[in-house]
Design an enzyme around this catalytic site. Structure first.
Site: not given
Length: 784
Positions: A41, A59
């Protein structure tokens, strides 16, 4: 929804599709693979800033979702880079793009800029669980810097390194779903966590001495010891004491490797008579003083997985004889956690680091259990308060032709997925073997091999097996419909499978599973001429197999060759007492007139009874096992009459091989019958002949290895002419013997064969669950 702001990027994009499926408006991007817990990320945030992309990343149970907007060309470049430029620990399996809209607004409700969104808990679980990795260079530099706030801190980590699988309790991979959940970040760590320019941006195990786990040194009664814990542990080790050290995936027992008395005492307390201990060296130069280190071995030794690597021991290496008795190799590893680095630096000497257990038990990983089970072994405990959720023992590899040859696949490797050559029509649980157990879960094109479990004859190990099955199924979101198992009815793994009334059982013959494992390891579907050499496996004809040549693909096999069977006097007792197999082979070779050699004289009082047992077939099942042939030769040469661990006699026989000996004993290969046979008794006669003329055991061992390899190569090449199959696959625990493996591969390649060997999973029983899984998949596919 709220998240971490990561800068402001604006820009309107015109409509229109492109080659990636991107449009001029908002798009939804799905990234699947090993993309949680590896800094993916933060990587996406930085990539978005570089390409002028607005939106968010987060996520969810399927992996990583991205909602993005930008110029079409920028979106194309952004999507292409998602896989091509992924972080070093990430494995991107698939990137898909579809038109969409922004559903996660920024922290203040804005739609410009790019941010990390809160995780989505719902959805079908498809994401992968990252393995644990060794500290990166940047973290080690901080630990070594007296001016850094993490100087000497035993839990330093970042997005590029640190614990993963062993601390994850659930997915998605967020701090609340790890054993770090109880540690609230201090202000400095929180700023690093929120800063997209920091390498700890969204690093879930992030901590420091102010807010993270801490070390303690405990006495054998569990009472705290004063002073610096690492310094205290090092002082005790230098005094010859045994210290239990809580590592990444469990507890280990440590002593100084050059202290003969301390190593011998560890053996006595642990009840581990002969099996080699692993040694931790502080760095590569220290490892070079212990073993001969090739370039390939150094790459493996220093890689992020940090396994134990079995390598030739240097003459004069500063290691006690009791570390690896009767073994010319030494298992060496480098520190794979910050704590190990600190301890190695304090000691400045290699030290034994072996599994924290008694013989045959699973490694201890919970604090209370470790204090109870290891209290009679360890003089002190170096512990910390970060819980280990999933145990993972150390991985072990050998090096064969510049590639890894796994012996035990566990910490650092599991549960990273293995891509299989044919997809699983239904989700599968494969329960593995009885010894060196692993299990395997299969879905889609991926197989997930569990960490090393151990020998299921032990109740604690069986509990570890069942607990880990439940944990990994839940973690990966796998709901098996099919359970694959060995044919042996007394294996605990078989009994577990057949007790699962909710699953469709599929029995897989042991040696077919070995060959299928090698096929899957190499992305091959067959057919092959598979040579499966191991200790014992339940054969399709009711005998005990172990020296097999199979014409096989993933779905089925035909037994087309094998070693000539001999009786196994005493049944299971012959596994523990190789001298019994020597009697059986000598009786097969010489009948009523055994040769006048030291071995026969040594066992004269028991000879008639054991030979009579073999001839009469009473408690003497027939076996074609290559492992039992190795046992017989080892006993005849006086290497080993009894063993304290599985495969010991064969391992020590390999260690005797004289490397410069090229002679090979002849053995009859019968090729005029439907099934080709190799006469192992011929090799035994040659051993006896040379022993009687004073040939040294090293040359005899080499000629035996060379002769067995030559006979098996002859058999395979003859079968190639019958079948037209020109690819061979070598599997089974005997092929952890790199002398035999090298001779076999060379001979087959010189004969024009393509040869498949293992490089991702062990050739022994630790890899057999992968074979069971792909066989079950192939059979399920055939059934439609």
């Amino acid at each position: 929804m709220t998240g971490s702001a990561a800068g402001a990027v604006t820009g309107e994009a015109p409509g229109g599709d492109d080659e990636h499926g991107t449009t001029g408006g908002w798009v939804r991007i799905r990234v699947e693979g090993l993309v949680q817990g590896v800094g993916y990320r933060p990587f996406v945030c930085g990539l978005a800033g570089a390409h002028g992309i607005a939106g968010c990343v987060g996520n969810d149970p399927e992996g990583v979702f991205i909602e993005a907007r930008g110029e079409p060309a920028s979106l194309r470049a952004f999507v292409a880079a998602l896989k091509r430029q992924a972080p070093p620990l990430a494995v991107v399996e698939r990137v898909t793009v579809a038109p969409g809209e922004l559903t996660f607004a920024g922290p203040g409700g804005e739609t410009a800029g790019f941010w990390i969104a809160d995780s989505r808990p719902a959805g079908q679980r498809q994401t992968l669980v990252p393995p644990d990795t060794a500290p990166c260079a940047a973290c080690l530099a901080e630990m070594a810097d007296p001016a850094d706030r993490r100087h000497g801190y035993a839990f330093t980590n970042c997005t590029d390194c640190g614990p993963r699988y062993t601390i994850v309790t659930d997915l998605p991979y967020d701090r609340r779903n790890t054993t770090m959940a109880a540690f609230a970040m201090c202000g400095a760590c929180a700023r690093e966590y929120r800063d997209p320019t920091d390498r700890r941006f969204h690093a879930q195990p992030l901590c420091c001495p102010e807010c993270g786990p801490s070390l303690r040194l405990l006495g054998p009664d569990g009472a705290p010891c004063p002073g610096d814990p690492v310094e205290g542990a090092a002082r005790l080790l230098k005094q010859g004491r045994i210290v239990a050290v809580k590592g990444v995936g469990g507890y280990h027992l440590a002593v100084l490797a050059d202290d003969e008395d301390a190593v011998a005492e560890l053996r006595r307390r642990k009840n581990r008579q002969d099996k080699a201990f692993a040694v931790m060296a502080s760095d590569v130069p220290a490892a070079r003083r212990l073993v001969v280190l090739s370039a390939a071995a150094e790459r493996v030794l220093t890689g992020v997985r940090r396994p134990i690597v079995l390598l030739p021991r240097r003459a004069g290496a500063p290691v006690a004889d009791a570390v690896a008795p009767g073994n010319r190799d030494l298992g060496v590893m480098l520190p794979y956690s910050p704590l190990h680095h600190l301890l190695a630096a304090r000691l400045a000497r290699p030290f034994v680091l072996t599994s924290g257990n008694r013989s045959d038990e699973p490694i201890a990983h919970r604090d209370e259990d470790a204090l109870e089970r290891l209290s009679g072994i360890a003089d002190a405990f170096l512990v910390h308060d970060r819980p280990i959720h999933a145990r993972a023992d150390d991985s072990v590899v050998r090096i064969f032709r510049e590639r890894e040859l796994p012996v035990r696949r566990s910490r650092g490797y599991a549960p990273a997925p293995l891509r299989v050559p044919a997809p699983f029509p239904r989700q599968v649980l494969a329960c593995g073997a009885e010894l060196k157990n692993t299990f395997c879960l299969g879905r889609g094109e991926q197989a997930f091999l569990s960490p090393h479990i151990g020998d299921l004859e032990d109740y604690r190990t069986l509990r570890s097996f069942t607990d880990t099955v439940d944990h990994l199924c839940r973690l990966l979101g796998i709901r098996p419909e099919v359970v694959a198992h060995d044919l042996h009815p007394e294996y605990m793994s078989t009994k577990y499978a057949l007790d699962r009334e909710d699953l469709e059982p599929i029995g897989v013959q042991h040696h077919h599973a070995h060959i299928a494992s090698c096929l899957a390891d190499n992305g091959h579907t067959g057919p092959v001429l598979g040579v499966a050499l191991d200790g014992l496996g339940f054969g399709a004809d009711g005998t005990l197999w172990g020296g097999e040549i199979l014409l096989a693909d993933l779905a089925g096999f035909q037994r087309v060759g094998h070693l000539e069977p001999v009786p196994m006097p005493g049944g299971a007792a012959a596994v523990r007492e190789p001298w019994r197999m020597a009697v059986a082979y000598l009786d097969a070779a010489y009948g009523d007139t055994p040769p006048d050699i030291p071995f026969v004289r040594r066992h004269a009082e028991r000879w008639a009874a054991v030979a009579g047992m073999a001839r009469g077939g009473v408690n003497a099942p027939l076996t074609s096992s290559a492992g039992r042939l190795f046992d017989a030769v080892a006993a005849i040469l006086g290497v080993r009459d009894r063993v304290s661990y599985e495969g010991q006699a064969a391992i020590e026989l390999e260690q005797r091989v004289a490397g410069d000996e090229r002679g090979a004993y002849p053995a009859a290969v019968t090729t005029d019958q439907p099934v080709v046979t190799v006469a192992g008794a011929d090799l035994v006669r040659c051993v006896v002949r040379d022993l009687g003329t004073g040939v040294g055991s090293g040359r005899i061992a080499a000629r035996f290895h060379n002769g067995l390899a030559r006979a098996l190569v002859t058999a395979v090449l003859a079968l190639r002419e019958r079948t037209g199959v020109r690819t061979a696959a070598l599997s089974g625990g005997v092929f952890q013997n790199t002398v035999l493996l090298e001779r076999m591969v060379t001979g087959l390649e010189e004969g024009g064969m393509r040869v498949l060997v293992h490089s991702r999973v062990p050739p022994g029983d630790g890899g057999i669950s992968l074979g069971q899984a792909v066989v079950a998949a192939a059979r399920t596919a055939m059934e439609g």
